[in-house]
Design a protein around this motif. Structure first.
Motif, PDB file in Angstrom:
ATOM      1  N   MET A 102       0.829  -1.213   0.000  1.00  0.00           N
ATOM      2  CA  MET A 102       0.000   0.000   0.000  1.00  0.00           C
ATOM      3  C   MET A 102       0.860   1.258   0.000  1.00  0.00           C
ATOM      4  O   MET A 102       0.523   2.260  -0.653  1.00  0.00           O
ATOM      5  N   THR A 103       1.992   1.223   0.698  1.00  0.00           N
ATOM      6  CA  THR A 103       2.874   2.388   0.728  1.00  0.00           C
ATOM      7  C   THR A 103       3.495   2.643  -0.634  1.00  0.00           C
ATOM      8  O   THR A 103       3.581   3.793  -1.094  1.00  0.00           O
ATOM      9  N   ILE A 104       3.930   1.582  -1.310  1.00  0.00           N
ATOM     10  CA  ILE A 104       4.509   1.734  -2.653  1.00  0.00           C
ATOM     11  C   ILE A 104       3.480   2.334  -3.605  1.00  0.00           C
ATOM     12  O   ILE A 104       3.788   3.241  -4.387  1.00  0.00           O
ATOM     13  N   VAL A 105       2.251   1.844  -3.545  1.00  0.00           N
ATOM     14  CA  VAL A 105       1.190   2.371  -4.422  1.00  0.00           C
ATOM     15  C   VAL A 105       0.937   3.846  -4.122  1.00  0.00           C
ATOM     16  O   VAL A 105       0.750   4.658  -5.038  1.00  0.00           O
ATOM     17  N   GLU A 106       0.937   4.222  -2.848  1.00  0.00           N
ATOM     18  CA  GLU A 106       0.727   5.626  -2.487  1.00  0.00           C
ATOM     19  C   GLU A 106       1.883   6.512  -2.965  1.00  0.00           C
ATOM     20  O   GLU A 106       1.672   7.658  -3.369  1.00  0.00           O
ATOM     21  N   ILE A 107       3.111   5.994  -2.921  1.00  0.00           N
ATOM     22  CA  ILE A 107       4.258   6.766  -3.432  1.00  0.00           C
ATOM     23  C   ILE A 107       4.100   6.995  -4.927  1.00  0.00           C
ATOM     24  O   ILE A 107       4.335   8.101  -5.435  1.00  0.00           O
ATOM     25  N   ILE A 108       3.685   5.956  -5.655  1.00  0.00           N
ATOM     26  CA  ILE A 108       3.427   6.111  -7.094  1.00  0.00           C
ATOM     27  C   ILE A 108       2.377   7.176  -7.325  1.00  0.00           C
ATOM     28  O   ILE A 108       2.509   8.041  -8.205  1.00  0.00           O
ATOM     29  N   ASP A 109       1.316   7.138  -6.537  1.00  0.00           N
ATOM     30  CA  ASP A 109       0.214   8.083  -6.711  1.00  0.00           C
ATOM     31  C   ASP A 109       0.646   9.514  -6.386  1.00  0.00           C
ATOM     32  O   ASP A 109       0.223  10.459  -7.059  1.00  0.00           O
ATOM     33  N   LEU A 110       1.483   9.682  -5.362  1.00  0.00           N
ATOM     34  CA  LEU A 110       1.981  11.017  -5.023  1.00  0.00           C
ATOM     35  C   LEU A 110       2.764  11.627  -6.179  1.00  0.00           C
ATOM     36  O   LEU A 110       2.717  12.835  -6.415  1.00  0.00           O
TER      37      LEU A 110
END
Length: 469
Positions: A102-110
């Motif tokens: 979930m953190t990796i996906v949020e970094i991509i989204d940021l």
């Protein structure tokens, strides 16, 4: 005491199922249910009212033990504590894995990495658009999980299809594609991740046995919708000359492919090192975090704006309530699994078994065909959260890794939820984002999901009949 534990689980489960009418976050009953179930289990154990069984079928009991300092008493207490720690450890593996992903996906989204996907959509044809977003949903869900893939594509469709009535049809079909795509990947759905981390399936075995059934589950409803349903005829108003670069950053493409590659690397890491998947996810998160610290998203990137694109920001955006829900429901199911409930006859001898194993024994007597049981599990997952269903099934059966049963459970639990909008995390997300009416989905889309589910199940049974013949 055993009846009290089962009652607590039943009441907690009802509260989770009816979270919307109750206006209560399902995390609340999940946490209370787990804590109370283990508290009752501990009280009953220490007062000699019940016994516990560990994952190796060792029975621990204080029944008849009067010497509080005796060796038997000590071993029984140690067995109880080790059983609790074992279940907590297996649950923690799943939670750490999910937090990393979930953190990796949020970094991509940021870093607006998902804006890159807009460049793949350059058509005005509704039929072509349906296939494009469907294929994207099917592939993305296998990499970043079906829930995240659905959120990304619904956001994308909002920019492409301005008419909400038209957009609802596309969104509803994305739910089917995302759930089908998540079923054949060890990182595509929480339930497949649970089975993978629990050593019930391997990444290679999951792909080998489920990729064709999942494709059938996805393709059959899309063929019917694209070529026989009116909402997907004609064209939409789409500005194909829209400036795609406007929403992107300098780091968008880099972080998108780095993040997706890091997640895909995890099964490779497990295969090569034979270490638990959460360690591979920790490595992947560390690498993505490292790159995010030094990459420049903007031309004039200043230190004061670094916080906007940092991993700390990504961590703050993680939905911790979901993580706590998984903690509660998995530990509650573990309490049921550990409670010695009854005695069954096995190989001519009486054997004490836990609650879930007893349920499996009863089902085998009532419905001898396990394929029918698993298909019913798929239908149940449309109504009941598939996480506790799969957690329960993992405690009910003892089958070797990559057995037919585990693969069929992965398929049924992953795709059966598409039959109702509330039956999967992807469906609930789509329902919340687009305010999809439950009855509308039931009338217009449920039959498509049912046809896809049955088509995939038929393909799976055909494949296993050939492989196991």
């Amino acid at each position: 005491m055993d009846s009290a534990i089962i009652l607590v689980f039943f009441l907690g489960y009802l509260a989770i199922v009816f979270e919307h009418p109750l206006r209560l976050d399902k995390t609340v009953p999940a946490l209370i249910m787990a804590a109370v179930a283990w508290a009752l289990l501990a009280l009953g154990f220490h007062y000699g009212l019940l016994s516990v069984v560990d994952t190796h079928e060792h029975i621990y009991s204080l029944v008849g033990a009067h010497d509080a300092h005796g060796e038997g008493h000590h071993l029984a207490e140690e067995g109880f504590n080790n059983t609790l720690l074992h279940h907590l450890g297996k649950t923690a593996e799943i939670l750490i894995f999910l937090i990393g992903a979930m953190t990796i996906v949020e970094i991509i989204d940021l870093h607006r990495g998902f804006e890159v996907l807009k460049s793949y959509v350059k058509t005005k044809s509704k039929r072509k658009l349906l296939w494009i977003v469907g294929i994207l949903g099917f592939i993305l869900s296998a990499i970043i999980d079906n829930l995240t893939a659905t959120i990304v594509l619904v956001t994308l469709l909002r920019k492409i299809v301005p008419d909400k009535k038209e957009r609802l049809w596309f969104v509803a079909l994305i739910v089917i594609a995302a759930n089908a795509g998540g079923a054949w990947s060890p990182i595509g759905d929480v339930t497949t991740t649970m089975l993978w981390i629990g050593n019930k399936v391997s990444a290679a075995g999951l792909i080998e046995y489920l990729v064709l059934p999942s494709i059938a589950c996805f393709v059959v409803p899309f063929v019917i919708a694209a070529y026989f349903m009116k909402p997907f005829r004609g064209e939409i108003t789409l500005d194909v000359n829209e400036n795609i670069q406007a929403g992107k950053l300098l780091s968008s493409q880099t972080m998108l492919f780095l993040g997706l590659g890091a997640i895909v690397f995890v099964p490779v890491f497990k295969t090569v090192t034979h270490l638990p998947p959460y360690l591979g996810m920790m490595l992947s998160l560390g690498v993505v975090w490292l790159v995010s610290e030094y990459i420049h998203p903007e031309e004039d990137f200043s230190h004061s704006r670094r916080e906007m694109y940092s991993a700390h920001k990504a961590l703050s955006r993680i939905e911790m309530s979901s993580i706590l829900f998984f903690l509660g429901i998995l530990m509650a199911v573990a309490a049921l699994e550990s409670l010695v409930y009854a005695t069954v006859i096995r190989d001519g001898a009486e054997v004490q078994v836990g609650t879930l194993r007893y349920v499996a024994e009863v089902l085998d007597r009532v419905i001898p065909n396990q394929d029918v049981v698993v298909i019913l599990l798929g239908f149940a997952s449309a109504i009941i959260d598939n996480v506790p269903l799969v957690a329960a099934s993992m405690g009910m059966y003892e089958m070797p890794m990559d057995s037919k049963l585990w693969h069929f459970i992965a398929y049924s639990a992953g795709t059966g939820g598409s039959m109702l909008i509330i039956g999967s995390a992807a469906g609930v997300a789509a329902m919340g984002m687009e305010r999809i009416d439950f009855i509308w989905y039931l009338r217009k889309i449920a039959w498509l999901a049912l046809v896809g589910f049955l088509a995939g199940a038929a393909v799976f049974l055909a494949i296993t009949a050939v492989f196991h013949s």
